[in-house]
Design a protein around this motif. Structure first.
Motif, PDB file in Angstrom:
ATOM      1  N   PHE A 343      27.131   7.420  44.676  1.00  0.00           N
ATOM      2  CA  PHE A 343      26.323   8.284  45.531  1.00  0.00           C
ATOM      3  C   PHE A 343      25.050   8.779  44.865  1.00  0.00           C
ATOM      4  O   PHE A 343      24.221   9.445  45.497  1.00  0.00           O
ATOM      5  CB  PHE A 343      27.141   9.469  46.058  1.00  0.00           C
ATOM      6  N   LYS A 344      24.862   8.410  43.594  1.00  0.00           N
ATOM      7  CA  LYS A 344      23.635   8.832  42.913  1.00  0.00           C
ATOM      8  C   LYS A 344      23.483   8.019  41.635  1.00  0.00           C
ATOM      9  O   LYS A 344      24.471   7.696  40.976  1.00  0.00           O
ATOM     10  CB  LYS A 344      23.697  10.337  42.595  1.00  0.00           C
ATOM     11  N   VAL A 345      22.243   7.688  41.305  1.00  0.00           N
ATOM     12  CA  VAL A 345      21.932   6.956  40.074  1.00  0.00           C
ATOM     13  C   VAL A 345      20.856   7.724  39.334  1.00  0.00           C
ATOM     14  O   VAL A 345      19.869   8.177  39.936  1.00  0.00           O
ATOM     15  CB  VAL A 345      21.449   5.523  40.377  1.00  0.00           C
ATOM     16  N   ILE A 346      21.031   7.902  38.014  1.00  0.00           N
ATOM     17  CA  ILE A 346      20.033   8.599  37.197  1.00  0.00           C
ATOM     18  C   ILE A 346      19.722   7.759  35.961  1.00  0.00           C
ATOM     19  O   ILE A 346      20.474   6.853  35.600  1.00  0.00           O
ATOM     20  CB  ILE A 346      20.510  10.008  36.771  1.00  0.00           C
ATOM     21  N   HIS A 347      18.589   8.069  35.331  1.00  0.00           N
ATOM     22  CA  HIS A 347      18.182   7.395  34.100  1.00  0.00           C
ATOM     23  C   HIS A 347      18.079   8.427  32.987  1.00  0.00           C
ATOM     24  O   HIS A 347      17.517   9.513  33.186  1.00  0.00           O
ATOM     25  CB  HIS A 347      16.827   6.703  34.276  1.00  0.00           C
ATOM     26  N   THR A 348      18.617   8.105  31.831  1.00  0.00           N
ATOM     27  CA  THR A 348      18.524   8.981  30.672  1.00  0.00           C
ATOM     28  C   THR A 348      17.932   8.191  29.511  1.00  0.00           C
ATOM     29  O   THR A 348      18.156   6.980  29.394  1.00  0.00           O
ATOM     30  CB  THR A 348      19.906   9.531  30.269  1.00  0.00           C
ATOM     31  N   PRO A 349      17.173   8.841  28.632  1.00  0.00           N
ATOM     32  CA  PRO A 349      16.550   8.111  27.515  1.00  0.00           C
ATOM     33  C   PRO A 349      17.566   7.618  26.487  1.00  0.00           C
ATOM     34  O   PRO A 349      17.299   6.636  25.789  1.00  0.00           O
ATOM     35  CB  PRO A 349      15.599   9.150  26.910  1.00  0.00           C
ATOM     36  N   THR A 350      18.699   8.291  26.367  1.00  0.00           N
ATOM     37  CA  THR A 350      19.667   7.920  25.336  1.00  0.00           C
ATOM     38  C   THR A 350      20.770   6.999  25.841  1.00  0.00           C
ATOM     39  O   THR A 350      21.253   6.151  25.101  1.00  0.00           O
ATOM     40  CB  THR A 350      20.309   9.186  24.738  1.00  0.00           C
ATOM     41  N   ARG A 351      21.171   7.147  27.123  1.00  0.00           N
ATOM     42  CA  ARG A 351      22.286   6.355  27.637  1.00  0.00           C
ATOM     43  C   ARG A 351      21.883   5.388  28.739  1.00  0.00           C
ATOM     44  O   ARG A 351      22.725   4.681  29.281  1.00  0.00           O
ATOM     45  CB  ARG A 351      23.369   7.294  28.181  1.00  0.00           C
ATOM     46  N   GLY A 352      20.620   5.360  29.071  1.00  0.00           N
ATOM     47  CA  GLY A 352      20.158   4.418  30.083  1.00  0.00           C
ATOM     48  C   GLY A 352      20.598   4.837  31.475  1.00  0.00           C
ATOM     49  O   GLY A 352      20.559   6.015  31.843  1.00  0.00           O
ATOM     50  N   LYS A 376      27.326  -8.930  45.715  1.00  0.00           N
ATOM     51  CA  LYS A 376      28.333  -9.941  45.394  1.00  0.00           C
ATOM     52  C   LYS A 376      28.306 -10.307  43.907  1.00  0.00           C
ATOM     53  O   LYS A 376      28.533 -11.450  43.515  1.00  0.00           O
ATOM     54  CB  LYS A 376      28.153 -11.201  46.263  1.00  0.00           C
ATOM     55  N   LYS A 377      28.033  -9.297  43.079  1.00  0.00           N
ATOM     56  CA  LYS A 377      28.006  -9.481  41.631  1.00  0.00           C
ATOM     57  C   LYS A 377      29.050  -8.580  40.975  1.00  0.00           C
ATOM     58  O   LYS A 377      29.460  -7.562  41.537  1.00  0.00           O
ATOM     59  CB  LYS A 377      26.624  -9.167  41.065  1.00  0.00           C
ATOM     60  N   THR A 378      29.460  -8.991  39.771  1.00  0.00           N
ATOM     61  CA  THR A 378      30.483  -8.266  39.026  1.00  0.00           C
ATOM     62  C   THR A 378      29.886  -7.741  37.732  1.00  0.00           C
ATOM     63  O   THR A 378      29.119  -8.432  37.061  1.00  0.00           O
ATOM     64  CB  THR A 378      31.688  -9.180  38.719  1.00  0.00           C
ATOM     65  N   GLU A 379      30.241  -6.508  37.374  1.00  0.00           N
ATOM     66  CA  GLU A 379      29.800  -5.893  36.125  1.00  0.00           C
ATOM     67  C   GLU A 379      30.976  -5.185  35.470  1.00  0.00           C
ATOM     68  O   GLU A 379      32.007  -4.925  36.092  1.00  0.00           O
ATOM     69  CB  GLU A 379      28.684  -4.876  36.381  1.00  0.00           C
ATOM     70  N   ARG A 380      30.783  -4.857  34.214  1.00  0.00           N
ATOM     71  CA  ARG A 380      31.823  -4.147  33.475  1.00  0.00           C
ATOM     72  C   ARG A 380      31.459  -2.669  33.358  1.00  0.00           C
ATOM     73  O   ARG A 380      30.317  -2.328  33.042  1.00  0.00           O
ATOM     74  CB  ARG A 380      32.000  -4.744  32.079  1.00  0.00           C
ATOM     75  N   ALA A 381      32.440  -1.813  33.625  1.00  0.00           N
ATOM     76  CA  ALA A 381      32.257  -0.374  33.436  1.00  0.00           C
ATOM     77  C   ALA A 381      32.416  -0.066  31.952  1.00  0.00           C
ATOM     78  O   ALA A 381      33.539   0.083  31.450  1.00  0.00           O
ATOM     79  CB  ALA A 381      33.265   0.406  34.267  1.00  0.00           C
ATOM     80  N   ILE A 382      31.285   0.005  31.252  1.00  0.00           N
ATOM     81  CA  ILE A 382      31.336   0.111  29.791  1.00  0.00           C
ATOM     82  C   ILE A 382      31.796   1.485  29.346  1.00  0.00           C
ATOM     83  O   ILE A 382      32.679   1.615  28.498  1.00  0.00           O
ATOM     84  CB  ILE A 382      29.946  -0.216  29.208  1.00  0.00           C
ATOM     85  N   ARG A 383      31.209   2.517  29.913  1.00  0.00           N
ATOM     86  CA  ARG A 383      31.566   3.886  29.521  1.00  0.00           C
ATOM     87  C   ARG A 383      31.806   4.728  30.771  1.00  0.00           C
ATOM     88  O   ARG A 383      31.135   4.555  31.783  1.00  0.00           O
ATOM     89  CB  ARG A 383      30.469   4.532  28.665  1.00  0.00           C
ATOM     90  N   ALA A 400      41.861   8.594  41.317  1.00  0.00           N
ATOM     91  CA  ALA A 400      41.557   8.766  42.738  1.00  0.00           C
ATOM     92  C   ALA A 400      41.319  10.231  43.067  1.00  0.00           C
ATOM     93  O   ALA A 400      42.059  11.114  42.622  1.00  0.00           O
ATOM     94  CB  ALA A 400      42.704   8.216  43.584  1.00  0.00           C
ATOM     95  N   GLY A 401      40.283  10.478  43.832  1.00  0.00           N
ATOM     96  CA  GLY A 401      39.972  11.831  44.268  1.00  0.00           C
ATOM     97  C   GLY A 401      38.983  12.555  43.391  1.00  0.00           C
ATOM     98  O   GLY A 401      38.540  13.646  43.742  1.00  0.00           O
ATOM     99  N   ASN A 402      38.584  11.971  42.260  1.00  0.00           N
ATOM    100  CA  ASN A 402      37.707  12.661  41.319  1.00  0.00           C
ATOM    101  C   ASN A 402      36.299  12.110  41.345  1.00  0.00           C
ATOM    102  O   ASN A 402      36.016  11.036  41.881  1.00  0.00           O
ATOM    103  CB  ASN A 402      38.275  12.572  39.901  1.00  0.00           C
ATOM    104  N   ILE A 403      35.401  12.875  40.737  1.00  0.00           N
ATOM    105  CA  ILE A 403      33.986  12.540  40.625  1.00  0.00           C
ATOM    106  C   ILE A 403      33.646  12.383  39.152  1.00  0.00           C
ATOM    107  O   ILE A 403      34.103  13.169  38.313  1.00  0.00           O
ATOM    108  CB  ILE A 403      33.117  13.626  41.269  1.00  0.00           C
ATOM    109  N   GLY A 404      32.862  11.367  38.808  1.00  0.00           N
ATOM    110  CA  GLY A 404      32.492  11.155  37.416  1.00  0.00           C
ATOM    111  C   GLY A 404      31.251  10.305  37.287  1.00  0.00           C
ATOM    112  O   GLY A 404      30.533  10.033  38.254  1.00  0.00           O
ATOM    113  N   LEU A 405      30.976   9.879  36.054  1.00  0.00           N
ATOM    114  CA  LEU A 405      29.818   9.055  35.739  1.00  0.00           C
ATOM    115  C   LEU A 405      30.270   7.732  35.129  1.00  0.00           C
ATOM    116  O   LEU A 405      31.259   7.686  34.394  1.00  0.00           O
ATOM    117  CB  LEU A 405      28.916   9.762  34.729  1.00  0.00           C
ATOM    118  N   VAL A 406      29.540   6.672  35.434  1.00  0.00           N
ATOM    119  CA  VAL A 406      29.777   5.370  34.822  1.00  0.00           C
ATOM    120  C   VAL A 406      28.477   4.904  34.200  1.00  0.00           C
ATOM    121  O   VAL A 406      27.419   4.946  34.842  1.00  0.00           O
ATOM    122  CB  VAL A 406      30.272   4.329  35.853  1.00  0.00           C
ATOM    123  N   GLY A 407      28.540   4.473  32.954  1.00  0.00           N
ATOM    124  CA  GLY A 407      27.352   4.013  32.255  1.00  0.00           C
ATOM    125  C   GLY A 407      27.250   2.498  32.236  1.00  0.00           C
ATOM    126  O   GLY A 407      28.254   1.790  32.223  1.00  0.00           O
ATOM    127  N   GLY A 408      26.012   2.008  32.255  1.00  0.00           N
ATOM    128  CA  GLY A 408      25.781   0.588  32.060  1.00  0.00           C
ATOM    129  C   GLY A 408      25.769  -0.274  33.295  1.00  0.00           C
ATOM    130  O   GLY A 408      25.688  -1.502  33.180  1.00  0.00           O
TER     131      GLY A 408
END
Length: 824
Positions: A343-352, A376-383, A400-408
């Motif tokens: 639901f949201k994407v952000i950019h950070t200088p240290t973590r991209g 139709k592409k696949t990626e890995r949830a690194i962090r 399930a039911g929680n909110i968090g961040l995924v990097g990469g």
């Protein structure tokens, strides 16, 4: 800027971990705080964090030390710009809370936040009632089917009135059954009335907080509960009866129990609370509470309401998402394959790149290969991270039911679904119609400004920064003017563009100057046009039809479901001759999508002034299509890209042909805004003269501040307003901070105050409102205020195919006045 979890957080936060077991999913609440600007959202959130044990101090908006408003621009202006997520405990539950902006320029930030929520707390200023942006954020939450609780804030302010606020709720919000659970309690001092606490209608108690002039000297934890005093029982009984009757109307069992005793006080707290929770989750009632977050009054009951009345993820899943036949309703959400929303994407200088996600079903673990159904592409949830406003904590999984961040994640954008693939196939439960439900509408820009790099060598870095910023905030757009080669930044308003410019400079290091603010216009067609030609390379022959969006049903087959609908454009889909055949790897949805974006590209520049075309619908018939090996080798484009390019060319040529035949078939549209002005009566004439004479406004109504509408939307006379409202809906007695104990004196005082205040509602071209704040201050000597919001289009599916009301026709005279000086 996001950073690792710091030392200022209380040590207990490290002992208390986010609940990862699905057995505890019933203890999770995902809620948002929504309101008009300056209603007290951030202040209430900061107090909730204190009482929940997350912090040991009160964050203050005025001093700039809040946890949730952590951006320098937020602390400098004292407003919320960026929605912030945080997690804290309350009564053994986990509350994942998002504090959203209230300014109209950042309405998209609210839109994408509510898409991830299960419930919302709508805050109203008790001294004002429902305001312009209140209606906008309320409709956004309603569109996603989110249950809501209302908290009437600032009850300590002079002029605050629960009675007036309830009237504004009845008449200005799509809230048909608000249920008052608390009544304000004031001191009985003749000189000054103080807000002391509330009468709890459900628990049948009076709750009083320690109050003094300095809110920092007491933390709101010292609370007394006493029985309802004798002098308050009549007022309390009215509210109790209204609450029970409202619930009996919705619950037959409760109604039968009432008929046995006909005593509204005979029900236990637990019995009524269970019915109230059920009906609130179903959207049939909206609990109404009151308090003062600044004075630390009523915050704990608001937290209780989140836990007691708003749904947990399991209940929300039943409400908001269709269940597939092969998954039992009894299946635990953690045992269902992964299904989440970005639901949201952000950019950070240290973590991209970091992606905010809401896990609907399953569990996202670190290292999981995740699938994007859109690309139709696949990626890995690194962090994977838990998020606490501007701080993060790396974890192994988000359940399930929680909110968090995924990097990469490089290919995921706002509104994308996250799922997994089994043996190379998409999850069978993830239906196409469910994917479409994830679509988060992106509003069209209404304001623009020139971006000037300080030198030519700064342009590449500017473009790189713009690409990152627009991915982070899709309501921004940037284009290059074909004549001047200047870069144009488009957004939702002047403040939006100013903040975005500051981010380009401070966060991305771009050397760029922001030019003069200007308004984004549109062009439209007044009559249909077609194009049919077989002369394109790659042997593609299309028959394209363009119609005004309000074209009559005689010309367009409206019985066919539109394939793509967005504000200002509808794609009716495509058909083909029987002789047309596509390669096996072509699927219908891919053809549909490429044709859609091809037409959009063709509509991006109109023939009059180069503005995008608006309020247009299109349909395509493919008469011939042949992709031979020679065709593929002669072009660097893929067959689908060639199809999209052909649709774009056909669109442009259809418009050019119509313009050459009939230039008057095109007209210019400009963005209009809804404004509400509250002014003392003596300045009304000057303000309305300025609105109509200089700003081309259309005034809808001028009413006394206390005037109301009946439930059908018709005005009622001032003398009958209160009696009519009481006959239809429960309205609490008037006990505001400016009224006195004597009822007659209060009525006279109220009438005197209201007779001096008028409310003006109007629609005004946005171009005429860019400098209005300073103009209004001069006209009313600083005694008037105004709010402005985008015009809300009808939300029903039928009316979604009608012309956008955000952009309205511009007269020929205004075109000569405005466009002669506004063109870049």
């Amino acid at each position: 800027m996001l950073r690792p979890l710091g030392k200022f957080v209380k040590p207990s936060i490290f002992l208390w971990k986010r609940l990862s077991s699905n057995n505890a999913i019933r203890k999770i609440r995902n809620v948002g705080i929504i309101a008009h600007i300056d209603a007290g959202k951030t202040t209430l959130t900061e107090k909730m964090l204190y009482y929940g044990g997350y912090t040991n101090h009160f964050g203050n908006v005025d001093t700039g030390n809040t946890i949730m408003d952590y951006l320098p621009s937020e602390r400098e202006r004292g407003i919320t710009i960026n929605s912030a997520a945080i997690t804290f405990p309350w009564r053994g539950h986990t509350i994942n809370l998002i504090d959203t902006p209230g300014h109209a320029d950042f309405t998209f930030e609210v839109e994408r936040s509510v898409a991830a929520l299960d419930g919302a707390v709508a805050i109203l200023d008790g001294s004002v009632g429902v305001e312009a942006q209140t209606k906008v954020v309320w409709s956004q939450a309603t569109r996603y089917g989110i249950p809501k609780v209302i908290f009437v804030n600032k009850m300590d302010h002079i002029g605050s009135s629960l009675s007036k606020t309830m009237r504004s709720i009845y008449t200005q919000l799509e809230c048909h059954n608000p249920v008052v659970l608390q009544l304000p309690v004031f001191s009985e001092s003749f000189e000054e009335k103080k807000f002391l606490g509330v009468m709890d209608v459900l628990r049948q108690k009076m709750i009083l907080w320690d109050v003094c002039s300095d809110s920092t000297s007491h933390d709101g934890k010292h609370v007394r509960e006493i029985p309802i005093p004798e002098e308050k029982k009549e007022e309390f009984q009215e509210a109790r009866e209204a609450m029970v009757m409202a619930l009996c109307d919705l619950d037959e069992t409760l109604c039968d129990e009432y008929l046995q005793t006909e005593n509204v006080n005979a029900f236990s707290e637990d019995r009524l609370a269970s019915v109230l929770q059920e009906q609130c989750i179903m959207g049939n009632v909206v609990p109404v509470l009151c308090g003062s977050s600044l004075k630390n009054i009523g915050v704990q009951p608001a937290l209780d309401a989140i836990v007691d009345y708003l749904p947990d993820p399991v209940e929300a899943d039943k409400l908001l998402k269709e269940k597939n036949t092969n998954v039992s309703n009894k299946t635990a959400l953690k045992d269902i394959p992964l299904y989440a929303l970005v639901f949201k994407v952000i950019h950070t200088p240290t973590r991209g790149i970091l992606s905010y996600i809401r896990v609907r079903e399953g569990t996202l673990k670190r290292g999981t290969m995740i699938y994007n159904p859109r690309t139709k592409k696949t990626e890995r949830a690194i962090r994977i991270y838990n998020v606490y406003a501007d701080q993060t904590e790396e974890v192994d999984e988000i359940s399930a039911g929680n909110i968090g961040l995924v990097g990469g994640l490089k290919e995921f954008h706002t509104g994308d679904a996250i799922t997994t693939k089994t043996k190379g196939k998409e999850q069978p439960y993830l239906k196409k119609e469910n994917i479409s439900q994830l679509h988060i509408p992106i509003p069209e820009p209404v304001c623009m400004a020139v971006l000037e790099p300080e030198s030519l060598k700064d342009e590449p870095k500017l473009l790189e920064a713009l690409a990152s910023l627009v991915r982070e905030d899709p309501s921004l757009r940037y284009t290059q003017n074909s004549e001047s080669n200047q870069w144009i930044l488009e957004g939702m308003g002047g403040l939006h563009l100013q903040i975005s410019h500051q981010r380009l400079v401070n966060d991305f290091g771009a050397r760029v100057i922001l030019g003069k603010l200007q308004v984004g216009y549109r062009e439209t067609i007044k009559k249909p046009c077609t194009f049919a030609d077989e002369g394109f390379p790659s042997a593609i022959s299309l028959h394209l039809r363009l119609y005004p969006l309000d074209e009559s049903a005689e010309a367009v087959d409206f019985s066919k479901k539109a394939n793509h609908v967005q504000e200002g454009f509808v794609f009716r889909g495509w058909t083909q001759n029987d002789s047309v055949s596509f390669p096996e790897y072509f699927d219908s949805s891919s053809i549909d999508e490429h044709l859609y974006y091809g037409i959009l590209a063709g509509l991006s520049h109109g023939p009059l002034y180069g503005f995008p075309l608006w309020n247009v619908q299109a349909a395509i018939h493919i008469e011939a299509c042949s992709f031979s090996s020679s065709t593929s080798s002669s072009s660097s484009l893929s067959p689908l890209a060639l199809l999209s390019q052909t649709a774009s060319k056909a669109t442009r040529q259809a418009l050019e042909r119509l313009y050459s035949q009939s230039p008057n078939a095109f007209s210019v549209l400009e963005p209009y805004m809804d404004i509400t002005i509250t002014t003392p009566d003596e300045y009304l004439g000057a303000i309305t003269k300025d609105l109509v004479g200089k700003r081309s406004a259309v005034i809808h109504e001028i009413v006394d501040e206390s005037s109301a509408l009946d439930p059908l939307g018709e005005p009622v006379s001032q003398e009958n307003t209160e009696s009519n409202m009481k006959n239809l809906k429960y309205v609490p007695r008037e006990t505001s901070t400016y009224s006195r104990t004597d009822n007659q004196s209060a009525t006279q005082n109220e009438s005197y105050s209201i007779s001096k205040t008028k409310r003006v509602s109007a629609q005004v071209p946005m171009e005429r409102m860019l400098d209005y704040n300073s103009v209004l201050k001069a006209l009313a000597k600083g005694n008037a205020r105004f709010t402005m919001s985008q015009i809300q289009n009808p939300s029903s599916s039928k009316s979604a195919l009608t012309p956008s009301s955000t952009f309205l026709p511009m007269s020929t005279e205004r075109q000569k006045q405005v466009l002669a000086t506004e063109m870049f």
